[in-house]
Scaffold this motif. Sequence first.
Motif, short mmCIF file in Angstrom:
data_model
loop_
_atom_site.label_atom_id
_atom_site.label_comp_id
_atom_site.label_asym_id
_atom_site.label_seq_id
_atom_site.Cartn_x
_atom_site.Cartn_y
_atom_site.Cartn_z
N GLY A 162 -0.31 -2.84 -18.60
CA GLY A 162 0.54 -3.82 -18.29
C GLY A 162 1.29 -2.19 -16.63
O GLY A 162 1.71 -3.17 -15.85
N THR A 163 0.46 -1.33 -17.14
CA THR A 163 0.54 -0.48 -15.03
C THR A 163 -1.09 -0.57 -15.00
O THR A 163 -2.13 -0.72 -15.23
N ALA A 164 -0.35 -0.62 -13.74
CA ALA A 164 -2.12 -0.05 -12.45
C ALA A 164 -2.95 1.17 -12.51
O ALA A 164 -2.42 1.68 -13.50
N ARG A 165 -4.43 0.59 -12.68
CA ARG A 165 -5.17 1.17 -12.72
C ARG A 165 -5.14 3.17 -12.01
O ARG A 165 -4.42 2.74 -10.92
N ASN A 166 -5.54 3.57 -11.63
CA ASN A 166 -5.76 4.63 -10.49
C ASN A 166 -6.46 4.50 -9.46
O ASN A 166 -7.17 3.01 -9.46
N CYS A 187 -11.72 -3.45 -9.26
CA CYS A 187 -11.22 -4.49 -8.86
C CYS A 187 -11.49 -5.78 -7.93
O CYS A 187 -11.60 -6.14 -8.15
N VAL A 188 -10.90 -4.64 -7.75
CA VAL A 188 -10.75 -5.73 -5.79
C VAL A 188 -11.77 -6.88 -5.38
O VAL A 188 -11.24 -7.70 -5.37
N ALA A 218 3.90 9.39 -7.37
CA ALA A 218 4.76 8.56 -8.12
C ALA A 218 4.37 7.02 -6.23
O ALA A 218 4.25 5.92 -7.22
N ARG A 219 4.73 7.97 -5.64
CA ARG A 219 4.22 6.56 -4.50
C ARG A 219 2.57 5.79 -4.30
O ARG A 219 2.63 4.51 -3.94
N LEU A 220 1.65 6.46 -4.23
CA LEU A 220 0.97 5.64 -4.74
C LEU A 220 0.75 4.67 -5.57
O LEU A 220 0.05 3.56 -6.07
N SER A 221 1.58 5.20 -6.82
CA SER A 221 1.19 4.34 -7.88
C SER A 221 2.30 3.09 -8.33
O SER A 221 1.74 2.48 -7.88
N ALA A 222 3.64 3.26 -7.43
CA ALA A 222 4.12 2.06 -6.75
C ALA A 222 3.26 1.32 -6.03
O ALA A 222 3.56 0.22 -6.55
N ARG A 223 2.53 1.80 -5.20
CA ARG A 223 1.38 0.89 -4.60
C ARG A 223 0.35 0.01 -4.51
O ARG A 223 0.52 -0.80 -4.73
N LEU A 224 -0.16 1.11 -5.89
CA LEU A 224 -0.99 0.10 -6.13
C LEU A 224 -0.23 -1.44 -7.33
O LEU A 224 -1.35 -2.28 -7.82
N ASP A 225 0.86 -0.73 -8.01
CA ASP A 225 1.23 -1.65 -8.87
C ASP A 225 1.58 -2.71 -8.25
O ASP A 225 1.25 -4.19 -8.39
N GLN A 226 1.88 -2.54 -6.93
CA GLN A 226 2.25 -3.61 -6.27
C GLN A 226 1.30 -4.68 -5.28
O GLN A 226 1.27 -5.56 -5.83
N VAL A 258 -11.83 10.01 3.40
CA VAL A 258 -10.32 9.95 2.19
C VAL A 258 -11.33 9.62 0.93
O VAL A 258 -12.49 9.71 0.46
N PRO A 259 -9.41 10.60 0.63
CA PRO A 259 -10.52 10.74 -1.38
C PRO A 259 -10.56 9.08 -1.81
O PRO A 259 -9.08 8.85 -1.18
N GLU A 260 -11.09 9.30 -2.90
CA GLU A 260 -11.13 7.95 -3.41
C GLU A 260 -10.43 8.09 -4.99
O GLU A 260 -10.41 7.16 -5.16
N SER A 261 -9.98 9.40 -5.22
CA SER A 261 -9.95 8.95 -6.54
C SER A 261 -8.69 10.97 -6.54
O SER A 261 -8.91 11.41 -5.61
N SER A 262 -7.77 10.47 -7.37
CA SER A 262 -6.93 11.75 -7.73
C SER A 262 -6.76 11.70 -9.44
O SER A 262 -6.70 10.80 -10.03
N ALA A 263 -6.72 13.03 -9.90
CA ALA A 263 -6.56 13.10 -11.70
C ALA A 263 -4.90 12.48 -11.56
O ALA A 263 -4.70 12.03 -12.91
N ARG A 264 -4.95 13.02 -10.24
CA ARG A 264 -2.73 12.22 -10.56
C ARG A 264 -2.51 11.65 -9.58
O ARG A 264 -2.49 12.16 -8.53
N LEU A 265 -1.22 10.36 -10.18
CA LEU A 265 -1.34 9.61 -8.63
C LEU A 265 0.28 10.03 -8.05
O LEU A 265 0.98 10.63 -9.06
#
Length: 219
Positions: free
Chosen positions: A143-147, A154-155, A186-194, A177-184
């Motif tokens: 139930g969490t967002a992907r990287n 998906c979008v 906290a702010r990016l993870s929250a934004r992707l979840d939103q 612009v970086p397309e991915s990160s091995a480690r998300l």
Amino acid sequence: MNSTSSPGSRSGLPGRLKRPRLYEQLAEHISNFIEAQGLSPGDRLPPERSLAAELGVSRASLAQALVALEIRGRVEIQHGNGAVIREAPTPDAGRSADSGVRLQDRTVDELTAAREAIMAGLARAAASNPNAALRVAMLTDDGTARNFAETWRCVRHLAGGGLLADLDDTIAKQADVPESSARLSARLSARLDQLAHRIIDGDQSGAADAVAGILSETA
């Protein structure tokens, strides 16, 4: 046996015709509607739900058409107001746009802002995808967002590609612009979840808002 090619033989056929995409036809239709109704800058188009029903198209296709019109400068999609008519571009402006834009002459900040505007349109189109099960698939099994890269893939799939996806590809190559990160973070993870949950809820405006500033979180 005569082996001469007949008029209907394959070698005599013309090339395959390129058919305009549905959203391109819709954009042209809506532009003609604006002119026919004499709508002025500041006037609003009908709400997307009723406009899609009247045109007999999906809201996803309509959303892509409206974003295409926004890129042309014909309408502006405003949060809470919908599609608002803008001043029609002048012929000179059209010729300037047709001549192409040198992205390599733009700063990273300009390219990032431009890409986020395009991403907002794609997020809006993704949220209007009528397949609720496909929208839910944006989340992982827990139930969490992907990287970032997986979420954006998906979008784009939900949005259906088209002009915006092509523009996104073009600017992404120039903006560095970086397309991915091995480690998300906290702010990016929250934004992707939103972003994911706004799309799952079918909240077009919320999905577009969730994209604002997201590229600065990928570094």
